[in-house]
Design a protein around this motif. Structure first.
Motif, PDB file in Angstrom:
ATOM      1  N   ASN A 197      -7.581   3.240   3.599  1.00  0.00           N
ATOM      2  CA  ASN A 197      -8.976   3.004   3.233  1.00  0.00           C
ATOM      3  C   ASN A 197      -9.327   3.939   2.086  1.00  0.00           C
ATOM      4  OD1 ASN A 197      -9.688   5.569   4.427  1.00  0.00           O
ATOM      5  ND2 ASN A 197      -9.656   4.539   6.412  1.00  0.00           N
ATOM      6  N   ASN A 242       3.228   0.884   2.751  1.00  0.00           N
ATOM      7  CA  ASN A 242       2.781  -0.296   3.500  1.00  0.00           C
ATOM      8  C   ASN A 242       2.093   0.011   4.829  1.00  0.00           C
ATOM      9  OD1 ASN A 242       3.674  -2.082   1.493  1.00  0.00           O
ATOM     10  ND2 ASN A 242       5.739  -2.139   2.369  1.00  0.00           N
ATOM     11  N   GLY A 243       1.420   1.143   4.904  1.00  0.00           N
ATOM     12  CA  GLY A 243       0.582   1.442   6.056  1.00  0.00           C
ATOM     13  C   GLY A 243      -0.851   0.991   5.804  1.00  0.00           C
ATOM     14  N   THR A 244      -1.721   1.217   6.781  1.00  0.00           N
ATOM     15  CA  THR A 244      -3.143   0.893   6.625  1.00  0.00           C
ATOM     16  C   THR A 244      -3.827   1.996   5.822  1.00  0.00           C
ATOM     17  OG1 THR A 244      -3.183  -0.272   8.740  1.00  0.00           O
ATOM     18  CG2 THR A 244      -5.307   0.431   7.831  1.00  0.00           C
ATOM     19  N   GLU A 302      -3.714   0.525  -3.068  1.00  0.00           N
ATOM     20  CA  GLU A 302      -3.454  -0.845  -2.632  1.00  0.00           C
ATOM     21  C   GLU A 302      -3.119  -1.638  -3.883  1.00  0.00           C
ATOM     22  OE1 GLU A 302      -5.371  -4.522  -0.017  1.00  0.00           O
ATOM     23  OE2 GLU A 302      -6.591  -2.761  -0.464  1.00  0.00           O
ATOM     24  N   THR A 314       0.837  -1.203   0.000  1.00  0.00           N
ATOM     25  CA  THR A 314       0.000   0.000   0.000  1.00  0.00           C
ATOM     26  C   THR A 314       0.870   1.251   0.000  1.00  0.00           C
ATOM     27  OG1 THR A 314      -0.100   0.222   2.416  1.00  0.00           O
ATOM     28  CG2 THR A 314      -1.778  -1.172   1.365  1.00  0.00           C
TER      29      THR A 314
END
Length: 261
Positions: A247, A243-245, A83, A58
Motif C-alpha cells: 500500500n 509480488n507481495g501486498t 506497483e 509489486t
C-alpha cells in the motif's frame, strides 16, 4: 541527516526519486559474467533485451543511498514500494520526507521545512533535456532501455565486455549510448548527453540479481554532470520482497507551503 534530507527535498529531490526505486527481492543471487558473441547483430541484442524484461507485479523493501557532490557526502536508508505501471513510493526515516509517483503525478513533502511539491513530469523533463514519463522512469529503474530501441537503427560494437549500441543517426543536440551485458541482455550502462549544454546523465548497473526467473538490478551508480557540478549517487538494495501486498500511505499535511520548481 537533516542536511541530506533537505538536499533531497530541494534541488536533488526529484532526481533522487527518479533513480531510487529499483526492483529487487529477498533470497536473491547476484549474477555477473557472460561472454560477448561478436557475431550478434544489433537487432538480435535488442530482441534479447526485450525478451528479458521483468514481469513482476509489486516490490517492497529498503535501499541504501550514498550521495556525494564533491563537497559533502551522506548515507541514508529509505523504505520503498512499487506497483508496476501504477505507483512508486518512498519514505525516509520517521516519514520526514515522502514521495509518491503515479503515471499522472509527481508529489513529495518535507516535514523539516513544512513544504511540498505536487505536479506533473515537466520538471524532470526539463532536468534531463528529454520527455520523461512514468514508463521511462520504470524502465530506467528495472534495467530496461529508457527509450524503445526497437523503433530505431543502431550500430553495434563491443566495449567493456558488453554490447555497445549507438544510433546510426545521432541527434546534433542530444546524444544517447547504451551498453547491454551479455549474460541476460540487461542494461550495463545508459548515457544521455547534451554536448552544447555540457550535461551528462550516466546510469551504470554494477550487477544484477536473479529470483523466480526474474533478472533485476542489484546495485546502481548514477552520475549527473553539468558545467558547474558533478553529483554521484550509489544505490544498494536490501531486504526486498517481490509480488507481495503493498500500500502507499501518502497525504500532504495541512498547512504546508507549496514549492514551485
Amino acid at each position: 541527516m537533516m542536511k541530506f534530507l533537505k538536499i533531497i527535498e530541494m534541488k536533488y529531490a526529484l532526481p533522487m526519486v527518479m533513480i531510487i526505486f529499483m526492483v529487487s527481492c529477498k533470497s536473491t543471487k547476484v549474477i555477473s559474467g557472460g561472454t560477448v558473441d561478436a557475431k550478434l547483430s544489433s537487432k538480435s541484442v535488442i530482441k534479447a533485451h526485450y525478451q528479458n524484461e521483468a514481469g513482476f507485479k509489486t516490490l517492497a523493501g529498503r535501499v541504501k543511498i550514498s550521495y556525494s557532490d564533491g563537497e559533502t557526502s551522506q548515507n541514508v536508508s529509505v523504505s520503498l514500494r512499487m506497483e508496476k505501471d501504477k505507483a512508486i513510493w518512498m519514505s525516509a526515516p520517521l516519514g520526514i520526507v515522502k514521495a509518491y509517483i503515479t503515471p499522472d503525478r509527481v508529489s513529495f513533502y518535507n516535514k523539516l521545512e513544512n513544504e511540498y511539491f505536487d505536479g506533473d513530469f515537466s520538471y524532470l523533463s526539463d532536468l534531463l533535456g528529454t520527455e520523461v514519463d512514468f514508463s521511462i522512469l520504470q524502465n530506467l529503474l528495472t534495467g530496461q532501455a529508457i527509450i524503445d530501441l526497437r523503433q530505431g537503427k543502431y550500430d553495434i560494437g563491443i566495449s567493456n565486455e558488453s554490447y555497445r549500441l549507438t544510433p546510426k543517426e545521432q541527434d546534433v543536440l542530444y546524444k544517447t549510448l547504451f551498453q547491454v551485458e551479455p549474460k541476460n541482455f540487461k542494461m550495463a550502462l545508459q548515457q544521455l548527453s547534451q554536448p552544447l549544454e555540457k550535461r551528462v546523465l550516466e546510469i551504470a548497473y554494477k550487477n544484477y540479481q536473479s529470483l523466480d526467473n526474474e533478472i533485476l538490478p542489484n546495485e546502481i551508480m548514477v552520475k549527473a554532470i553539468t558545467k558547474d557540478s558533478e553529483n554521484n549517487i550509489d544505490l544498494e538494495f536490501r531486504n526486498l520482497e517481490l509480488n507481495g501486498t503493498v500500500n502507499f500511505p501518502y497525504s500532504i499535511p495541512k498547512g504546508f507551503n507549496e514549492i514551485e520548481l
